[in-house]
Design a protein around this motif. Structure first.
Motif, PDB file in Angstrom:
ATOM      1  N   LEU B 111       0.858  -1.192   0.000  1.00  0.00           N
ATOM      2  CA  LEU B 111       0.000   0.000   0.000  1.00  0.00           C
ATOM      3  C   LEU B 111       0.891   1.237   0.000  1.00  0.00           C
ATOM      4  CD1 LEU B 111      -2.658  -1.152   2.592  1.00  0.00           C
ATOM      5  CD2 LEU B 111      -3.110  -0.623   0.206  1.00  0.00           C
ATOM      6  N   VAL B 117      -5.898   5.540   2.942  1.00  0.00           N
ATOM      7  CA  VAL B 117      -6.602   4.366   2.441  1.00  0.00           C
ATOM      8  C   VAL B 117      -7.757   4.810   1.538  1.00  0.00           C
ATOM      9  CG1 VAL B 117      -8.072   2.451   3.164  1.00  0.00           C
ATOM     10  CG2 VAL B 117      -5.913   2.888   4.341  1.00  0.00           C
ATOM     11  N   PRO B 160      -1.815   3.930   5.657  1.00  0.00           N
ATOM     12  CA  PRO B 160      -1.513   2.507   5.849  1.00  0.00           C
ATOM     13  C   PRO B 160      -0.694   2.213   7.093  1.00  0.00           C
ATOM     14  CG  PRO B 160      -1.205   3.096   3.551  1.00  0.00           C
ATOM     15  CD  PRO B 160      -1.547   4.367   4.281  1.00  0.00           C
ATOM     16  N   ARG B 168      -3.976  -4.388   6.987  1.00  0.00           N
ATOM     17  CA  ARG B 168      -3.575  -3.875   5.678  1.00  0.00           C
ATOM     18  C   ARG B 168      -3.919  -4.870   4.579  1.00  0.00           C
ATOM     19  NH1 ARG B 168       2.362  -1.112   6.375  1.00  0.00           N
ATOM     20  NH2 ARG B 168       2.080  -0.718   8.574  1.00  0.00           N
ATOM     21  N   VAL B 171      -7.381  -4.494   3.809  1.00  0.00           N
ATOM     22  CA  VAL B 171      -7.575  -3.318   2.957  1.00  0.00           C
ATOM     23  C   VAL B 171      -7.245  -3.669   1.506  1.00  0.00           C
ATOM     24  CG1 VAL B 171      -6.715  -1.002   2.415  1.00  0.00           C
ATOM     25  CG2 VAL B 171      -7.146  -1.636   4.789  1.00  0.00           C
TER      26      VAL B 171
END
Lengths: 306, 341
Positions: B111, B117, B160, B168, B171
């Motif tokens: 990420l 995010v 992140p 994560r 995500v």
């Protein structure tokens, strides 16, 4: 954030004090003095001079007097070589010239350096990359005065586009700004290239591409921020240096900037001016470094200021 | 064994994929002519050691191999009738992140640390589905809730580094699934996570797959993951598939010495096999200097002389597996076993 700023400002104050003390001790320990070269000066006249500049007092008194003048009134005293001028006057007159030139040079260096660095990184090992990076090496290696001579030959004598020297109009700033900015442009280009290549090899760039984002968006939105971090840390000291002028460039183009004072104040034992220049530069440098840290926190959310 | 594949046209059909890398030691054949299909809603496992070419295979399909030094030299990959390898980068970009999504091994680095995010999640649906910022944000929050992130409406605006590794990866999965892809390529999605988190993530992927009907290519070296998630398994070694089988049969009746070696290196709770764990001797081959004949020969306990000259291809075995081996592991003696210390 506030706490961070307060802490840093205290540190800047302490740094300035340390630099002041070191400079004072160094200058007083170097042989010679501001009025050494005046021949046939009668002892009475000489004493008057020394009195005028507070040089007759014992060292520790000079030190405390200067320090209190500085802290209470921002007073750097009278210049010893440029008579009738206070050091504050000298800086107030020269700095705007050096700073305008510096800002021009900086804009030039940033525009050219960032663009060249990005092109080099994005088309790595292409003919453009090779050409631009060779140019950058040249820009770092070539001294100011060589570049200045070449530019003057080409753009003043061969093709009379720009005036050769002087201060007052914008055209007069173009050539000196290019000469002053060229090595900075070269450094910025190399830093941008390395920074961008480093970021482009990261996993999160692969993620961005796997998301189907167009290449332009991957670079501008996902890569550029991180790639700029090394450039930003370079810019702090670079700006301090570039704004306070350059002896060589200001000499060649006859600009009344600050650059020459750095050298001349020292060679002429102009204690007060030398001290003024050192402190001014230190203040600028520490402020720039503070701004760099703030910029870092703004660019990289992982950085915490404390 | 697997009723889902075979009947209708596969979602993705890869044919003779070959990927090369130019290195200092010469041309390396990272993927050497592999073929596979995956049907809608199916989970296909691709198993192998690091460097066996499993990740490269899938990066190649997505057009994500750095070129140079990498190059897809041959092959076809028909995804819903279109060849992924032959289409323009722009056309492929429309499929990436949209119809085919990918999640990667290391959620700590996959990420972007510089963007929230929310920024990273919304740009996918804005791009592929034409969502407005508002729609995209609502959708992203909903996706985060589905992958089990509490207080998603607030946390989505975090960066992140404010999430744990497992979070994560959730995500990443939410982001990958946000355009309802037909195919999800998961490249070792649990390798970097704690064992307890691994189970949660796998569980969640299974559930999302049931709800969405997404096909999954699960790239892993973890046979536990394979057993839990996959319908069919392809075992990869040195850029080739050495065995293909439905998951139950791969575990019960492996037909390639390498697969056998992998299974013997796992502890078993069902009492089958010996209690001693055996490692596969030697180390994975250097792809720049593959031996003649079978690439597994130097490490193979069954190797015979013919293995040095003949390169085996995948052939049907008596139990229905396909394996690339000249000998029959069920009857042949382990020639090399006695020589080993």
């Amino acid at each position: 954030m506030i706490l961070f700023l307060v802490k840093r400002l205290i540190w800047i104050g302490l740094t300035l004090w340390a630099v002041f003390t070191a400079s004072f001790l160094l200058m007083s320990s170097v042989p010679g003095g501001p009025f050494q070269s005046e021949r046939n000066m009668s002892p009475e006249v000489r004493l008057r001079w020394l009195e005028r500049y507070d040089l007759d007092a014992p060292l520790h008194e000079q030190y405390t007097n200067q320090l209190t003048g500085l802290v209470t009134r921002f007073d750097l005293g009278l210049s010893m070589s440029l008579q009738d001028f206070t050091v504050n006057d000298v800086i107030a007159q020269g700095f705007p010239v050096s700073a305008s030139l510096g800002i021009f040079a900086l804009v030039f260096a940033l525009a050219l350096g960032l663009a060249a660095g990005m092109v080099s990184a994005l088309w790595r090992q292409s003919i453009w990359d090779v050409a631009l990076m060779s140019l950058a090496t040249l820009g770092i290696a070539l001294p100011n005065f060589v570049l200045a001579s070449v530019l003057i030959l080409l753009l003043v004598f061969k093709l009379p586009i720009f005036p050769s020297a002087g201060w007052g109009s914008l055209e007069q700033l173009v050539l000196p700004a290019i000469c002053l900015g060229a090595p900075f442009a070269a450094y910025i280009a190399r830093l941008t290239r390395t920074g961008l290549l480093e970021i482009l090899s990261q996993d999160f760039i692969r993620t961005a591409r796997a998301k189907g984002l167009p290449a332009r968006r991957v670079v501008l939105r996902h890569a550029l921020r991180g790639a700029l971090l090394p450039v930003v840390s370079f810019l702090g000291p670079a700006i301090a240096g570039i704004l306070t002028g350059s002896l060589v460039v200001e000499r060649i183009f006859a600009l009344p900037g600050l650059g020459s004072h750095f050298i001349e104040a020292a060679t002429q034992r102009d204690y007060s001016l030398a001290m003024g220049m050192v402190l001014f530069y230190t203040a600028l440098l520490t402020t720039m470094n503070l701004l760099v840290d703030l910029a870092y926190a703004w660019l990289d959310p992982r950085v915490k200021l404390d | 064994m697997n009723e889902r594949s075979g009947t209708d046209r596969p979602l993705l059909a890869v044919e003779n994929l070959q990927v090369q890398f130019r290195t200092d030691e010469g041309i390396v054949q990272a993927v050497d002519g592999i073929s596979f299909t995956i049907a809608a809603g199916e989970t296909l496992g691709i198993v192998g050691e690091s460097g066996s070419g499993k990740s490269v295979t899938n990066l190649a399909l997505m057009g994500l191999i750095p070129q140079p030094p990498g190059k897809v030299v041959a092959g076809q990959a028909r995804f819903q009738g279109e060849d992924l390898l032959g289409m323009s980068p722009a056309a492929l970009a429309k499929i990436r992140g949209n119809r085919i999504a990918m999640i990667f091994q290391d959620p700590m680095t996959s990420l972007n640390p510089f963007l929230t995010v929310a920024q990273q999640m919304t740009e996918v649906t804005e791009l592929h589905l034409g969502f407005s910022r508002r729609q995209a944000l609502d959708h992203a929050v909903a996706m985060l809730e589905r992958v089990g992130i509490a207080d998603a409406g607030r946390r989505i605006f975090g960066y992140p580094h404010e999430f744990s590794g497992g979070m994560r990866q959730r995500v990443m999965i939410a982001m990958a699934l946000s355009c309802k892809p037909d195919l999800l390529i998961a490249d070792e999605p649990t390798t970097a996570l704690d064992v307890t988190i691994q189970a949660q993530i796998l569980e969640m992927m299974q559930q999302l797959q049931r709800e969405e009907g997404t096909a999954i290519i699960m790239i892993t070296h973890d046979l536990g993951v394979v057993a839990k998630l996959c319908h069919r398994v392809n075992v990869m070694y040195a850029g080739r598939f050495v065995e293909k089988a439905p998951v139950e049969r791969l575990f019960a009746q492996p037909r390639h010495p390498y697969t056998l070696g992998l299974l013997e290196s796992l502890p078993r709770l069902d009492g089958q096999g010996s209690n001693r764990l055996t490692a596969i001797s030697g180390s994975p081959p250097d792809l720049a200097q593959l031996p003649d004949g079978c690439a597994f020969r130097p490490r193979c306990p069954y190797a015979i002389e013919r293995c040095a000259s003949e390169t085996p291809t995948l052939v049907d075995q008596e139990n229905g597996n396909r394996a690339a081996c000249l000998i029959d592991v069920t009857t042949s003696p382990r020639v090399a076993e006695t020589k080993r210390p």
